[in-house]
Design an enzyme around this catalytic site. Sequence first.
Site, PDB file in Angstrom:
ATOM      1  N   LYS A 112       0.831  -1.213   0.000  1.00  0.00           N
ATOM      2  CA  LYS A 112       0.000   0.000   0.000  1.00  0.00           C
ATOM      3  C   LYS A 112       0.867   1.266   0.000  1.00  0.00           C
ATOM      4  CE  LYS A 112      -2.125  -0.942   3.922  1.00  0.00           C
ATOM      5  NZ  LYS A 112      -1.432  -2.183   4.341  1.00  0.00           N
ATOM      6  N   ARG A 126      12.329  -1.938  10.534  1.00  0.00           N
ATOM      7  CA  ARG A 126      11.361  -1.508  11.540  1.00  0.00           C
ATOM      8  C   ARG A 126      11.278  -2.569  12.633  1.00  0.00           C
ATOM      9  NH1 ARG A 126       5.954   0.109   8.274  1.00  0.00           N
ATOM     10  NH2 ARG A 126       5.106  -0.862  10.151  1.00  0.00           N
ATOM     11  N   ARG A 131       0.909  -9.034  13.855  1.00  0.00           N
ATOM     12  CA  ARG A 131       0.249  -8.007  13.036  1.00  0.00           C
ATOM     13  C   ARG A 131      -0.712  -8.652  12.036  1.00  0.00           C
ATOM     14  NH1 ARG A 131       5.097  -5.112  10.488  1.00  0.00           N
ATOM     15  NH2 ARG A 131       3.608  -3.690   9.540  1.00  0.00           N
ATOM     16  N   ARG A 171      11.946  -6.557   4.558  1.00  0.00           N
ATOM     17  CA  ARG A 171      11.810  -5.133   4.238  1.00  0.00           C
ATOM     18  C   ARG A 171      12.844  -4.286   4.978  1.00  0.00           C
ATOM     19  NH1 ARG A 171       6.027  -2.293   4.785  1.00  0.00           N
ATOM     20  NH2 ARG A 171       6.189  -2.803   6.999  1.00  0.00           N
ATOM     21  N   ARG A 187      -8.749   0.944   9.802  1.00  0.00           N
ATOM     22  CA  ARG A 187      -8.328  -0.426  10.062  1.00  0.00           C
ATOM     23  C   ARG A 187      -9.329  -1.168  10.932  1.00  0.00           C
ATOM     24  NH1 ARG A 187      -2.341   0.531   9.424  1.00  0.00           N
ATOM     25  NH2 ARG A 187      -1.194  -1.364   9.853  1.00  0.00           N
TER      26      ARG A 187
HETATM   27  P1  AMP Z   1       1.808   0.467   9.326  1.00  0.00           P
HETATM   28  O1  AMP Z   1       2.987   1.315   9.022  1.00  0.00           O
HETATM   29  O2  AMP Z   1       0.567   0.880   8.556  1.00  0.00           O
HETATM   30  O3  AMP Z   1       2.086  -1.008   9.186  1.00  0.00           O
HETATM   31  O4  AMP Z   1       1.434   0.728  10.869  1.00  0.00           O
HETATM   32  C1  AMP Z   1       2.363   0.427  11.893  1.00  0.00           C
HETATM   33  C2  AMP Z   1       1.641   0.327  13.227  1.00  0.00           C
HETATM   34  O5  AMP Z   1       1.030   1.582  13.524  1.00  0.00           O
HETATM   35  C3  AMP Z   1       0.506  -0.688  13.287  1.00  0.00           C
HETATM   36  O6  AMP Z   1       0.957  -1.983  13.567  1.00  0.00           O
HETATM   37  C4  AMP Z   1      -0.337  -0.111  14.417  1.00  0.00           C
HETATM   38  O7  AMP Z   1       0.249  -0.369  15.679  1.00  0.00           O
HETATM   39  C5  AMP Z   1      -0.224   1.381  14.164  1.00  0.00           C
HETATM   40  N1  AMP Z   1      -1.296   1.870  13.262  1.00  0.00           N
HETATM   41  C6  AMP Z   1      -1.142   2.392  12.005  1.00  0.00           C
HETATM   42  N2  AMP Z   1      -2.326   2.743  11.491  1.00  0.00           N
HETATM   43  C7  AMP Z   1      -3.265   2.433  12.422  1.00  0.00           C
HETATM   44  C8  AMP Z   1      -4.676   2.528  12.475  1.00  0.00           C
HETATM   45  N3  AMP Z   1      -5.388   3.026  11.455  1.00  0.00           N
HETATM   46  N4  AMP Z   1      -5.296   2.097  13.606  1.00  0.00           N
HETATM   47  C9  AMP Z   1      -4.598   1.610  14.647  1.00  0.00           C
HETATM   48  N5  AMP Z   1      -3.275   1.475  14.661  1.00  0.00           N
HETATM   49  C10 AMP Z   1      -2.594   1.875  13.561  1.00  0.00           C
END
Ligand code: AMP
Length: 216
Positions: free
Chosen positions: A13, A160, A171, A127, A88
Amino acid sequence: MRVAFLGPPGAGKGTQARELAREWGVLHLATGDMLREAVAAGTAVGAEAKRYMDQGALVPDDVIIRLMAERLGAADAAKGFILDGFPRTIAQAEALAKLLKDLGQTLDAVVYFDVSEPELLRRLTGRRVCRACGHTYHLTSSPPKRAGVCDACGGELYQRDDDREATVRNRLEVYRRQTVPLLDYYRARNQLTTVSGEGPVAAIREAIRNAVGAER
Ligand code: AMP
């Protein structure tokens, strides 16, 4: 253009959103990036979010909804956006619908990135991300020219914390439990369009353009 990209972690994404936001002249709003910035800046939101992010859990809905309400209400969001990693949960989707209604806007489409689980695991654990510009690489399928160094800006590449295997598995489980119900939510509203998130990046990008009716 107002679209949301939906899909599991590692679906691509962010990679597609960064490029297409530039192409379409709209904002790329990634809640994960916004939270990581808050953590790095040492804000109160960052400190609270970090506890959840480190475990691969979702940050509470009220924190995310407040963050996005502020961002979507800002003047520069009026030109359009790609939401990446938000919503989400069903509660976030409902809050988004209300936010947009109050702004007199609607979502043009929700694009679901379909990727198999073994492929997600492979992508996430391999990654590497540039600390400076956010460009992403993969150790085997798209490595940088020089190990550990960003081709685009010379920044340092890092893994990360939440891309380590145990956290990645968590996750994916959280995604299945909390985010997959959104597929039916948007399908029922005739807003969901599915693209395969596997294959060459350029082919996926073209599939997204077609899915949302965007000209090159
Ligand atoms: P991402 O970079 O999108 O994989 O997000 C990394 C982490 O940020 C996730 O594992 C969540 O802990 C938090 N996070 C990101 N977006 C959201 C969301 N919309 N709702 C809740 N937690 C989020």
